[in-house]
Design a protein around this motif. Structure first.
Motif, short mmCIF file in Angstrom:
data_model
loop_
_atom_site.label_atom_id
_atom_site.label_comp_id
_atom_site.label_asym_id
_atom_site.label_seq_id
_atom_site.Cartn_x
_atom_site.Cartn_y
_atom_site.Cartn_z
N LEU A 156 28.28 -27.90 -18.77
CA LEU A 156 28.99 -28.48 -19.90
C LEU A 156 30.43 -28.01 -19.92
O LEU A 156 31.35 -28.76 -20.24
N SER A 178 27.34 -33.28 -27.97
CA SER A 178 25.95 -32.84 -28.11
C SER A 178 24.95 -33.64 -27.31
O SER A 178 23.92 -33.13 -26.94
N ALA A 232 24.58 -32.05 -24.24
CA ALA A 232 24.16 -30.65 -24.34
C ALA A 232 22.71 -30.42 -23.96
O ALA A 232 22.35 -29.37 -23.45
N SER A 249 30.78 -33.15 -31.37
CA SER A 249 30.80 -32.37 -30.13
C SER A 249 30.19 -33.23 -29.04
O SER A 249 29.86 -34.37 -29.26
N GLU A 302 24.91 -24.54 -19.64
CA GLU A 302 26.15 -24.12 -20.30
C GLU A 302 27.34 -24.22 -19.36
O GLU A 302 28.40 -24.74 -19.74
#
Lengths: 266, 307
Positions: free
Chosen positions: A106, A95, A98, A93, A103
């Motif tokens: 992203l 990540s 992240a 992913s 949110e």
């Protein structure tokens, strides 16, 4: 039998400092990596012979294996400059981003990524990305805010901007290769020569195969009549120069400006 | 949220152990185990595992076939648990490194929430192993900041190098070039014609299209990178024929440095005091006063330029 020690290298402060600084920068060009290596030797072990970069990195990678990360070498898509980044092997992913973005930010990146992959040129326009702002997960984001977030992506070397359009930075291609292939298996484009992920490149107008600009440069080097490796039709595009870090080129700028409409990445 | 990795049959660099929950927080040395056969760097496949494990079971002559199967299954389960533990340790290492970049202490509950999950009973062992990796591989020491609240930070064990960025010559020289340009712009009244910028750089032996061992292609660096990164603004000067362009400070320069700092830089170059240029000095003072007033709302976004 000590089978594993064959594989696992030894870490010294030279390697540790190298890793720390590489992590700080996220991605570095080869010339900077070499300078970095020299610097680390100078600080911790100035009398030692500087190991060849490839061996030096392989040594570190053998230690990093058990942590599911590695120093990966790639090449910028527009002018073939070698780059290095510390990438995650195990997760598929985004990540690494992240922990630094909210949110909705992203999700903006994911939307931009999807547009970039679906596009023919490998670029997504600012307008098209911003139009998707209403579809973002998480807290509501205004277009003005989204513009700012896109700039954050440029500053942290996940995206590159050129004339109001965005494409993936070499760093993102290195880090997210697996993720992209798994998430967009149908839309993903691949280079006919090196078989890796392709975002920007040249394509054959007859059969549609694609090649990275640096791959084109190498494949057609000193070939005055380039032909498509797949269908043998005349290759209609200008063949770029192979990247040569040693050469000081007087006219390098004007030529590279002509051959690629898109700016370099570093 | 970090995703659990799908697979990864990598050699397990320590002995198999009982997962009975008894932990003394002892750190695990990174040495190869002599008991484990090195497993190939292939995709994890249950059949392969089972085959290898069956062989182990078969070497026990006193076991019945049923007993051998039971042993095989148990060993397989233990191996899987081991691998899962390894992956969790690896993820925790990455999580701690990422969190530390932001210089905020990391709490145990964050670690459990984002990485450890239902292995939380093994927290002491996981964190001990992560700490060892951080020490050996990266040169960081994981320190518990607060015994009561279980917060941790990373301390760099490597000796700090003064002006490391400059010594490295990575971003250093390029940002030095930027400073020269910002200085010129400021001293010329907050904008400088493109021709003036190149004239100054030519005096330093930097030509626009000639590859420079420190700056790469200066023209690209300045006209594209610096402008894209918002360090510089570049615009056409109206009513000029032939058309001329000028540079001014971009918004990022205003955030990451200041008129006073740039004036100080220029002054040092000329081996003079900033007050030597009264006009610019007054302007810089006024700018400092403005910044002080803006105070709390000016965020230190300069930290992002480390990326």
């Amino acid at each position: 039998m000590q089978g594993n020690t064959r594989r696992t290298g030894i870490m010294t402060d030279v390697h540790r400092r190298f890793l720390q600084l590489l992590m700080t920068h996220g991605v570095l060009e080869e010339c900077d990596v070499k300078r970095l290596q020299k610097h680390c030797y100078k600080v911790h072990d100035c009398n030692a012979t500087i190991e060849k970069l490839e061996d030096f990195i392989n040594n570190i990678n053998s230690v990093l294996e058990s942590l599911y990360i590695e120093i990966k070498k790639g090449v910028t898509e527009d002018d073939g400059r070698p780059i290095y980044a510390l990438v995650n092997l195990a997760t598929t992913s985004i990540s690494k981003m992240a922990s630094d973005f909210a949110e909705n930010e992203l999700d903006l990146f994911r939307k931009a990524l999807e547009l970039i992959i679906d596009s023919d040129t490998g670029f997504a326009s600012s307008t098209n990305i911003l139009n998707l702002v209403d579809q973002l997960k998480g807290k509501k984001m205004r277009k003005k805010e989204a513009e700012h977030v896109l700039q954050k992506f440029v500053q942290s070397k996940w995206l590159i901007e050129k004339e109001g359009e965005f494409t993936l930075h070499g760093r993102a291609i290195l880090e997210m290769d697996q993720y992209i292939r798994e998430t967009y298996p149908d839309a993903v484009k691949v280079c006919n020569i090196c078989r890796s992920l392709l975002i920007q490149g040249q394509s054959c107008e007859t059969c549609g195969i694609r090649m990275h600009l640096p791959c084109v440069a190498k494949y057609f080097q000193s070939n005055s009549e380039p032909h498509c490796p797949h269908c043998n039709d005349y290759w209609p595009h200008e063949v770029p120069e192979v990247f040569d870090p040693e050469k000081e080129r007087e006219t390098g700028m004007s030529r590279s400006n002509k051959r690629s409409l898109r700016s370099r990445q570093h | 949220m970090l995703q659990k990795p799908e697979s990864g049959a990598l050699p397990i660099p320590q002995a198999e152990r009982e997962m009975d929950g008894s932990h003394d927080g002892e750190t695990q040395p990174l040495t190869a185990s002599q008991e484990m056969a090195p497993s190939p760097l292939l995709q994890e496949s249950p059949e392969e595992d089972l085959g290898a494990v069956r062989e182990e079971g078969a070497s026990e002559p006193s076991l019945t076939p049923k007993g051998a199967r039971a042993l095989a299954a148990k060993t397989l389960a233990r191996r899987r648990a081991c691998r899962r533990l390894d992956r969790t340790v690896a993820e925790l290492v990455q999580f701690l490194l990422l969190k530390d970049r932001k210089k905020s202490p990391i709490t145990r509950s964050e670690m459990v929430k984002y990485v450890i999950g239902d292995l939380k009973d093994l927290f002491p062992e996981i964190i001990a192993r992560a700490a060892e990796h951080l020490r050996y591989v990266f040169g960081f020491e994981l320190k518990q900041l607060d015994r009561k609240h279980h917060t941790y930070i990373l301390i760099n064990k490597l000796k700090p190098i003064e002006h490391e960025e400059e010594a490295l010559g990575g971003d250093g020289p390029r940002l030095g070039l930027l400073m020269m340009i910002l200085g010129l712009i400021y001293m010329k009244g907050n904008s400088a014609r493109e021709a003036q910028v190149w004239a100054m750089l030519r005096r330093l032996g930097v030509r626009p299209s000639k590859y420079h061992f420190l700056f790469g292609y200066p023209k690209r660096l300045i006209m594209e990178d610096f402008v894209q990164l918002r360090y510089l603004n570049y615009r056409r000067v109206p009513h000029t024929n032939p058309p001329e362009c000028e540079f001014s400070w971009g918004p990022r320069s205003n955030l990451e440095t200041s008129k006073m700092k740039v004036l100080g830089f220029v002054a040092k170059l000329h081996k003079k005091e900033p007050q030597h240029w009264p006009v610019q000095y007054r302007e810089a003072l006024a700018d400092e006063a403005d910044r002080a007033r803006a105070g709390a709302s000016v965020r230190a976004r300069a930290s992002t330029h480390l990326w």
